[in-house]
Motif scaffolding. Structure first.
Motif, PDB file in Angstrom:
ATOM      1  N   UNK A   1      25.485 -26.178  56.697  1.00  0.00           N
ATOM      2  CA  UNK A   1      25.254 -27.518  56.428  1.00  0.00           C
ATOM      3  C   UNK A   1      26.426 -28.356  55.775  1.00  0.00           C
ATOM      4  N   UNK A   2      27.299 -27.788  55.002  1.00  0.00           N
ATOM      5  CA  UNK A   2      28.550 -28.034  54.326  1.00  0.00           C
ATOM      6  C   UNK A   2      29.607 -28.281  55.169  1.00  0.00           C
ATOM      7  N   UNK A   3      29.815 -27.371  56.066  1.00  0.00           N
ATOM      8  CA  UNK A   3      30.674 -27.351  57.188  1.00  0.00           C
ATOM      9  C   UNK A   3      30.628 -28.350  58.193  1.00  0.00           C
ATOM     10  N   UNK A   4      29.153 -28.714  58.668  1.00  0.00           N
ATOM     11  CA  UNK A   4      28.853 -29.734  59.721  1.00  0.00           C
ATOM     12  C   UNK A   4      29.180 -31.076  58.906  1.00  0.00           C
ATOM     13  N   UNK A   5      28.812 -31.391  57.711  1.00  0.00           N
ATOM     14  CA  UNK A   5      29.000 -32.457  56.875  1.00  0.00           C
ATOM     15  C   UNK A   5      30.444 -32.762  56.898  1.00  0.00           C
ATOM     16  N   UNK A   6      31.192 -31.854  56.650  1.00  0.00           N
ATOM     17  CA  UNK A   6      32.726 -31.991  56.587  1.00  0.00           C
ATOM     18  C   UNK A   6      33.200 -32.221  57.770  1.00  0.00           C
ATOM     19  N   UNK A   7      32.846 -31.726  58.744  1.00  0.00           N
ATOM     20  CA  UNK A   7      33.494 -31.889  60.113  1.00  0.00           C
ATOM     21  C   UNK A   7      33.156 -33.502  60.549  1.00  0.00           C
ATOM     22  N   UNK A   8      31.871 -33.710  60.052  1.00  0.00           N
ATOM     23  CA  UNK A   8      31.644 -35.254  60.589  1.00  0.00           C
ATOM     24  C   UNK A   8      32.179 -36.352  59.870  1.00  0.00           C
ATOM     25  N   UNK A   9      32.615 -35.889  58.595  1.00  0.00           N
ATOM     26  CA  UNK A   9      33.423 -36.512  57.603  1.00  0.00           C
ATOM     27  C   UNK A   9      34.857 -36.568  58.102  1.00  0.00           C
ATOM     28  N   UNK A  10      35.387 -35.722  58.956  1.00  0.00           N
ATOM     29  CA  UNK A  10      36.732 -35.578  59.374  1.00  0.00           C
ATOM     30  C   UNK A  10      37.280 -34.883  58.397  1.00  0.00           C
ATOM     31  N   UNK A  11      36.883 -34.141  57.654  1.00  0.00           N
ATOM     32  CA  UNK A  11      37.514 -33.259  56.721  1.00  0.00           C
ATOM     33  C   UNK A  11      37.820 -31.621  57.289  1.00  0.00           C
TER      34      UNK A  11
END
Length: 164
Positions: A29-39
């Motif tokens: 979940x943290x990885x997907x959120x970071x990817x969505x936030x372009x991090x």
């Protein structure tokens, strides 16, 4: 867990907490959120952590959760590969897709593994095979993918793959 802690993990870093599906879900979940936030760096570290957890879960799946653990492994590899493609580097995605497929084929053929794990690995290898074919269709030939498909075919059907 703080995002910073995830980012500090190496790809094969040991999992500090006892590996579990909820821990994997949190990392994913943290990885997907970071990817969505372009991090991207944070997303990469999160996917690496999820992979590390999933690998541990395969070695000792919780009772009745073998299929879920194998699915976690596949999702981890595929999401990480998708991130690499999104970063503009489909060549970096190919080894991840290959490792997912090769791992499942090896598990399915490992007589030392419990039969439910072997069956589930073979079942999930259909998904990893499709991912390999889809990658070839979208990004052109890749020698690692060609070899992974040939090796899996040879292993599953008892033929020898010619390597040059």
């Amino acid at each position: 867990m703080h995002h910073r802690q995830i980012a500090d993990l190496a790809p094969d870093a040991p999992v500090a907490e006892s590996p579990s599906l909820p821990l994997w879900e949190t990392a994913m979940r943290q990885a997907v959120t970071a990817e969505r936030d372009r991090q991207t760096a944070l997303a990469r570290a999160g996917y690496e952590r999820a992979l590390s957890i999933a690998r541990c879960l395969i070695d000792a799946p919780p009772a009745g959760r073998t299929d879920d653990c194998l699915a976690a492994l596949v999702v981890s590899y595929h999401n990480y590969a998708d991130l690499r493609v999104a970063d503009g580097d489909p060549n970096a995605a190919a080894p991840l897709l290959c490792r997912a497929h090769e791992t499942l084929i090896a598990l399915s053929l490992d007589a030392g593994r419990p039969m439910p794990l072997r069956r589930a690995a073979l079942h999930h290898s259909r998904e990893t095979y499709v991912a390999l074919i889809r990658h070839l269709a979208r990004h052109g030939p890749h020698p690692l993918i060609t070899r992974a498909i040939a090796d899996a075919d040879a292993a599953l059907h008892g033929t020898s793959a010619a390597r040059h």
